[in-house]
Design an enzyme around this catalytic site. Structure first.
Site, PDB file in Angstrom:
ATOM      1  N   GLU A 295       0.841  -1.203   0.000  1.00  0.00           N
ATOM      2  CA  GLU A 295       0.000   0.000   0.000  1.00  0.00           C
ATOM      3  C   GLU A 295       0.873   1.249   0.000  1.00  0.00           C
ATOM      4  OE1 GLU A 295      -3.447   2.056   2.855  1.00  0.00           O
ATOM      5  OE2 GLU A 295      -2.075   0.534   3.658  1.00  0.00           O
ATOM      6  N   LYS A 358      -9.478   2.552  -3.117  1.00  0.00           N
ATOM      7  CA  LYS A 358      -9.969   2.056  -1.827  1.00  0.00           C
ATOM      8  C   LYS A 358     -11.328   2.666  -1.518  1.00  0.00           C
ATOM      9  CE  LYS A 358      -8.485   1.494   2.999  1.00  0.00           C
ATOM     10  NZ  LYS A 358      -7.419   1.812   3.982  1.00  0.00           N
ATOM     11  N   CYS A 411      -5.453  -2.608   2.764  1.00  0.00           N
ATOM     12  CA  CYS A 411      -5.293  -2.511   4.217  1.00  0.00           C
ATOM     13  C   CYS A 411      -6.543  -2.933   4.974  1.00  0.00           C
ATOM     14  CB  CYS A 411      -4.876  -1.084   4.570  1.00  0.00           C
ATOM     15  SG  CYS A 411      -4.459  -0.847   6.315  1.00  0.00           S
TER      16      CYS A 411
END
Length: 531
Positions: A295, A358, A411
């Site tokens: 990430e 995301k 994440c």
């Protein structure tokens, strides 16, 4: 033993709350990295005994059950404080700006999450019966609380009680049928069962029934796990043909990650590790079809740095694809800009061929809830370098070079049961890129890996996990770690990719098990209420 139980039941005031707090804190030992799940056979019975005595005789309605909510809150506060203390490490990365917030965050987060446990024990107390079957009242109450914790205010299902069942590969397999919320229900019934041995002999039939049901659930969990793994073969036996990955773990210190002066050095480190020659069979990047960086591995806007894309293209051999986390900026029509925490797919010519943004952002980490209000009192999000991130449109399955169907989870997104894949397009692989560098050498990264394992089991899909400081890993669809790089190490994980298996019961039917569990629990509680 009976005298100790009576002392717990009759305790009051601060002593009762202290016992609840300690029992909750000890329960956190069942989680990674300790994995001392049997501790729950002690702590959950203590919670049952505390609830036996948690009633205000002179009160009515909700007030009568208020002591039960207090016990639940103190138990939850101990559990979350002991399980989430590592969150404070994130505030020390930039101590000058955020250090003052650390004590408040370390206490406030567990205090807020404990409200769910308070609600759960409140429900349990309303369902309570003077019978061994009260263990089902507790399981219904706390399972409901855990489900709500995973959904209310965007949800935070970190360290669900059911994760304790993942302490072995065998006991975790039931997640493929019931999911982690189902594991929570099963764990609570089994862990609470020993308290039944202390009940009065006049309730012998219900005592035997409660113990028998708990034993049956435990046997079913272990038996199913043994049989499932026996038919699975050894980890890494079944692989996707002609696919070999290198996961890069650069171990870039979080304090340096967004330093502009370090950006070139960071990219050089990533490129060097990607092309590292580690043996006669691993000749660098040419030995792999796909290379995965973590990430925000690239700490700048990749689309605005052609020289960086050129350097990446020069490193990638023909037929090798790079998958990397990086921030993404989209100019708006009015001059404003939107920023996304993204994953880019880069082909062997250094061209970006696809991207995923995301969708489920971290409150206070990537955006500030109620910014107009909270900003006035000095609060701000931890990621300041690019401003607040915007949410992407949602989960989707991408087809990457090699005709591989991939679901990306950045994440935090991997912690949500039942929300790991696009509903109508099941991927063959889940790729989880993350930056656990915020949390240093604490229990947080181990707990995060455990959740990736459970998603793999729930969905029957392998997980490739790239973490900045670790723990990077390849996890097969049975939740078994095939290969990994240790926490804090700089290195690579080089591996074939496990094949997915058929869609699991959980992936097809979600949390319907909970409805069945609630139905049978109602029957057991009603039977226990009969004189």
């Amino acid at each position: 033993m009976r005298s100790v139980a009576d002392a717990v039941i009759l305790s009051w005031g601060w002593r009762r709350f202290l016992v609840a707090f300690v029992a909750g804190a000890l329960s956190a030992l069942s989680l990674a990295p300790i994995h001392a799940a049997p501790i729950l056979l002690l702590t959950i019975p203590v919670l049952v005994l505390l609830l036996d005595g948690a009633i205000a005789p002179a009160a009515h309605g909700v007030r009568r059950a208020r002591p039960a909510a207090a016990v639940g809150w103190w138990f939850g506060f101990g559990y979350f404080l002991a399980g989430l203390w590592w969150v404070g490490a994130a505030f020390l990365v930039d101590a000058e700006a955020f250090g003052w917030m650390m004590p408040f965050a370390v206490v406030a987060l567990p205090a807020g999450l404990a409200l769910f446990f308070a609600f759960g024990t409140l429900i349990a107390r309303f369902l309570w019966v003077e019978s061994p079957m009260r263990i089902f009242a507790l399981a219904v109450g706390l399972t409901t609380a855990e489900w709500l914790r995973g959904h209310v205010l965007t949800g935070f299902p970190w360290n669900l009680l059911g994760q304790a069942a993942g302490f072995t590969d065998v006991t975790a397999q039931a997640a493929s049928v019931v999911g982690v919320y189902g594991l929570t229900a099963l764990t609570l019934v089994v862990a609470a069962a020993p308290v039944v041995l202390l009940d009065a002999p006049r309730r012998r039939w219900t005592r035997q029934a409660a113990l028998g049901i708990a034993a049956l659930l435990l046997a079913a969990d272990v038996g199913y796990g043994v049989l499932r793994l026996a038919h699975a073969g050894a980890p890494g036996d079944a692989v996707i043909p002609d696919m070999r990955v290198r996961i890069v773990q650069p171990a870039i210190a979080q304090s340096l990650k967004w330093d502009p002066d370090e950006a070139k050095k960071t990219l050089d480190t990533l490129v060097e590790l990607s092309d590292l020659k580690t043996g006669p069979e691993t000749l660098g990047a040419i030995s792999f079809t796909h290379i995965i960086w973590p990430e925000t591995a690239v700490p700048f806007f990749l689309t605005e740095e052609p020289q960086a894309l050129s350097q990446i293209g020069d490193m990638l051999p023909v037929g090798t694809t790079l998958i990397t986390g990086a921030p993404r900026v989209v100019p708006g029509g009015d001059g404003a800009k939107q920023y996304f925490n993204s994953v880019y797919v880069v082909d062997d010519r250094g061209r970006i061929v696809d991207a995923y943004d995301k969708a489920h952002l971290v409150p206070f980490g990537e955006y500030l809830p109620m910014e107009d209000v909270l900003g006035r009192i000095g609060l701000k999000q931890l990621v300041q370098s690019v401003g607040g991130f915007s949410s992407g449109p949602g989960l989707r399955t991408l087809v990457i070079p090699g005709a591989i169907k991939v679901g990306f989870l950045i994440c935090y997104e991997i912690i949500f049961p039942g929300a790991a894949t696009a509903a109508e397009d099941r991927p063959s692989i889940l790729i989880n890129v993350t930056n656990d560098g915020w949390f240093g050498a604490t229990s947080g990264p181990y707990q995060h890996l455990d959740q990736a394992r459970l998603r793999a089991i729930e969905e029957g899909i392998p997980v490739l996990r790239a973490a900045n400081t670790g723990i990077s890993a390849v996890v097969d669809p049975y939740g078994r770690v095939v290969a990994q790089e240790g926490l804090g190490n700089r290195g690579t994980v080089d591996s074939t990719v496990p094949s997915p298996i058929l869609a699991t019961v959980f992936s097809d039917y979600g949390s319907y098990f909970l409805l069945t569990f609630y139905l049978f629990s109602a029957i057991f509680i009603a039977a226990g209420a009969r004189k």
